[in-house]
Design a protein around this motif. Sequence first.
Motif, PDB file in Angstrom:
ATOM      1  N   VAL A 545     -14.014   6.841  -9.683  1.00 24.82           N
ATOM      2  CA  VAL A 545     -13.502   8.154 -10.393  1.00 24.82           C
ATOM      3  C   VAL A 545     -13.717   8.802  -9.146  1.00 24.82           C
ATOM      4  N   THR A 546     -15.010   8.656  -8.548  1.00 27.09           N
ATOM      5  CA  THR A 546     -15.812   9.892  -7.461  1.00 27.09           C
ATOM      6  C   THR A 546     -16.958   9.355  -6.928  1.00 27.09           C
ATOM      7  N   GLU A 547     -16.912  10.020  -5.821  1.00 27.91           N
ATOM      8  CA  GLU A 547     -18.024  10.158  -4.961  1.00 27.91           C
ATOM      9  C   GLU A 547     -19.062  11.257  -5.133  1.00 27.91           C
ATOM     10  N   PHE A 548     -20.303  11.232  -5.256  1.00 26.58           N
ATOM     11  CA  PHE A 548     -21.005  12.402  -4.633  1.00 26.58           C
ATOM     12  C   PHE A 548     -21.923  12.395  -3.771  1.00 26.58           C
ATOM     13  N   SER A 549     -22.491  12.979  -3.136  1.00 20.82           N
ATOM     14  CA  SER A 549     -23.597  13.557  -2.441  1.00 20.82           C
ATOM     15  C   SER A 549     -24.530  13.906  -3.503  1.00 20.82           C
ATOM     16  N   CYS A 550     -25.587  13.150  -3.728  1.00 22.32           N
ATOM     17  CA  CYS A 550     -26.394  13.484  -4.295  1.00 22.32           C
ATOM     18  C   CYS A 550     -28.230  14.000  -4.035  1.00 22.32           C
ATOM     19  N   ILE A 551     -27.916  15.041  -3.807  1.00 27.77           N
ATOM     20  CA  ILE A 551     -29.613  16.189  -3.289  1.00 27.77           C
ATOM     21  C   ILE A 551     -30.166  15.697  -4.026  1.00 27.77           C
ATOM     22  N   ARG A 552     -31.607  15.291  -4.584  1.00 27.05           N
ATOM     23  CA  ARG A 552     -32.048  15.434  -5.478  1.00 27.05           C
ATOM     24  C   ARG A 552     -33.705  16.672  -5.027  1.00 27.05           C
ATOM     25  N   LEU A 553     -33.433  17.505  -5.736  1.00 24.79           N
ATOM     26  CA  LEU A 553     -34.473  18.741  -4.910  1.00 24.79           C
ATOM     27  C   LEU A 553     -35.953  18.836  -6.094  1.00 24.79           C
ATOM     28  N   GLU A 554     -36.153  18.629  -7.594  1.00 30.53           N
ATOM     29  CA  GLU A 554     -36.576  18.488  -7.585  1.00 30.53           C
ATOM     30  C   GLU A 554     -36.659  16.779  -9.406  1.00 30.53           C
ATOM     31  N   GLU A 555     -37.592  16.664 -10.172  1.00 27.57           N
ATOM     32  CA  GLU A 555     -37.450  15.328 -11.543  1.00 27.57           C
ATOM     33  C   GLU A 555     -36.524  15.815 -12.012  1.00 27.57           C
ATOM     34  N   ASP A 556     -36.004  17.040 -12.199  1.00 31.01           N
ATOM     35  CA  ASP A 556     -34.451  17.151 -12.975  1.00 31.01           C
ATOM     36  C   ASP A 556     -33.818  17.901 -12.209  1.00 31.01           C
ATOM     37  N   SER A 557     -33.869  18.454 -10.929  1.00 38.19           N
ATOM     38  CA  SER A 557     -32.739  19.398 -10.841  1.00 38.19           C
ATOM     39  C   SER A 557     -32.074  18.771  -9.569  1.00 38.19           C
TER      40      SER A 557
END
Length: 815
Positions: A545-557
């Motif tokens: 369906v799609t692709e994301f670059s996933c940047i993790r800033l914090e535990e839930d961010s």
Amino acid sequence: MADFPTTARIVIIGGGVVGTSALYHLAKAGWSDCVLLEKNELTAGSTWHAAGNVPTFSTSWGVMNMQRYSTELYRGLSEAVDYPMNYHVTGSLRLAHSRERMQEFERAKGMGRYQGIDIEMLSPKEAQEMYPFMDLHDLKGVLYDPHDGDIDPSQLTQALAKGARDMGARIERFCPATGIRRDNGEWIVQTDKGDIRCEFVVNAAGYYAQKVGEWFKPFGGRTVPMMVMSHQYMLTDEIPEIEAWCKDTGNHKLPLLRDVDTSYYLRQEKTGLNLGPYERNCKAHWITPDDPFPEDFSFQLYPDDLDRLEWYIEDAMARVPLLGKTGISKVINGPIPYAPDGLPLIGPMPGVPNAFEACVFTFGIAQGGGAGKVLAEWITEGQTEWDMWSCDPRRYTDYTDTDYCIQKGMEVYGHEYAMHFPWHEWPAGRDKRLSPVHDRVKELGGVLGAYNGWERANWFAKPGDDTSEESTHTWNREGPWSARIREECEAVRDACGVLDLPGFTRLWVQGAGADDWLRGFVTGGLAKIGRINLVYVADARGRIVTEFSCIRLEEDSFVLITAATAQWHDGELVRNAVPEGVTVTETTTERDALLVAGPTSREVLAGLTDADLDMGWLTHQHCTVAGQKAFLVRVSFTGELGWEVHAENAAIPAIYEALLAAGAKPFGMYALNSLRIEKGYRAWKGDLSTDYSMLEGGLERFVKFDKPQEFTGKAALLAEKQQGRKKAFVTLIVDANEADAPYMSTLWHDGEIVGETTSGAWGYRVNASVALAMVRADLAVPGTEIEVEIYGERCRAVVQADAPLWDPENERLRG
């Protein structure tokens, strides 16, 4: 009214061929609790005056699928629903005046053969044997489609309506919808006969679709991107020579003739002719206070306006001299809706729950059957058999104002049969979204292209380079741009390049439970805090369906970054899925990004930033660059050492100037495409689409079968893993000649079709023509030789190893 329906599962607004086809296919899928509302009689809009041509030809894979399905449906519809129909499968002849047009025809022929359509190339003389009244001057060749023809639009609509009624669906004629409201999670569709409560609403209102669409704006909708053109065609008196030919040959009709370079179709009508031009000096309607949108234009036409067709009529008479020996018996001049790219809107209504669009059809008769199938799948299954991004309403975002829609609609109409060359940018409706350094990019020689309305440099011209529109009218790789693309790729390879990339879709997802939700939303795992990774979303079939670059800033961010063109598609995907307590904030327009890449990029950045440039690949950090606040991400779509510099718009000019001053060379999207293909990096809705599963796409490393969270598509992917994938993603080195493989070039092996390319380009670092492709799984073995059909020429290609062609160990990337 006692028998008027007060509830339904689905209400369809609009009773043309598309609305009735949607009703028919929904009922066929078992969803018969549907009501179609038509303000007048069925076919009262564009359907009743449509010429009724039913081609399969297209160079869009999704549209060709849709039109092919229509022809298959129509051939058996009369018998299936027991309703008489005049459907003439005459075949068609498309005339080519140039080598470039022949190349386009060869491309369509390859795509058609893949879909089971026996399209053939003929010599002009062979075509004349099928159409003896045609003069052959200036012709290079002819494309013959045996499945083309024409159908009576009213009969087709009534047949679909009868089939739908027979399965339990309901049609209310002379019952205009007057508005909508939302109540307790359901829609209330208002009419003068009463209200209907329903779960889903479909806007199939044809040239009234924009007016109907305005009702949905209070519920998150937007103005439907469309305008209305007047299209004229003329019917001649009976022609004795044609009548005699029909009797002598036993044929009912001549093939349909299209002179696409001149821009008209010519079809036998009884024993006369029907001539329909698409003129450059075209006319839009209902766009000024002096020409307001009418409350009701049912079964009406515009006044004749033949003066603007004079040149086209004369050209057609020279091609078929019989045309000049007869009189005109009738002129039809009626409204046809146009979207900015000439393709319809089929799918979810952007921003609105449980609302769909099936409207703005320029070729509604040809596409109506397939459109009904696609729309029914969207509603009943939440997914479609074929990837239909080319027609998805979410392909347009909020840059499509009235001015844009009018400019583009007139441009598309006047170039209805135009070739869409890979290097060509259409000039109308530009400069809708500008980067903070737009003027500077142009000053540096940037030759711009539009990406979701954003102006980006495709390549950088030098003084004396030919940047005229005419120079781009070629399928071949060589042109004024080719030397510049090579220089830009070499700059990234040997030193440092910078690309201004406005329009990245940015979705900031945060709140308690974001981590757990995201793990169940994507197929794979998540990065640790301070890192970035790629994540994918699959549908229930396990398709991409799609692709994301996933940047993790914090535990839930997390910040999810995706393609500019995916803004409304992916934004809606995420917003509709997040649980309560998790928020989604979009910063697409407030920020810009600069790609800085090449072996000297660390040195270039070192004198400008306080960032730790020794932080490893796939990390990120807040910092300053050129004295401006920035966010530095250690990734590179080029396959070289590099960073993405994200910053607020106001900060970008200073950063861009500092990078240029420090030695970075500007490069464009064409160079980026070449660089990414050499690395095997996939592009959204080309290499990554719902036509392919995660496993077929070579993305199993991004599927985490053993994680505790269930994810969409897991069961299907497990089954596929056990049974084996049918296709496999490969990189090919192609012995291409003048042109590289375009999207959906057919792959051959031992005389059989075995797959298709998903993208292709010249690789300037590996000095070869490279294609990314999907091939039959048993052939995805390094060293396997296959053939790629490029504009009719079969070129030898060799399957490469799984590692990227350039820097296979990623040593340069990790730098």
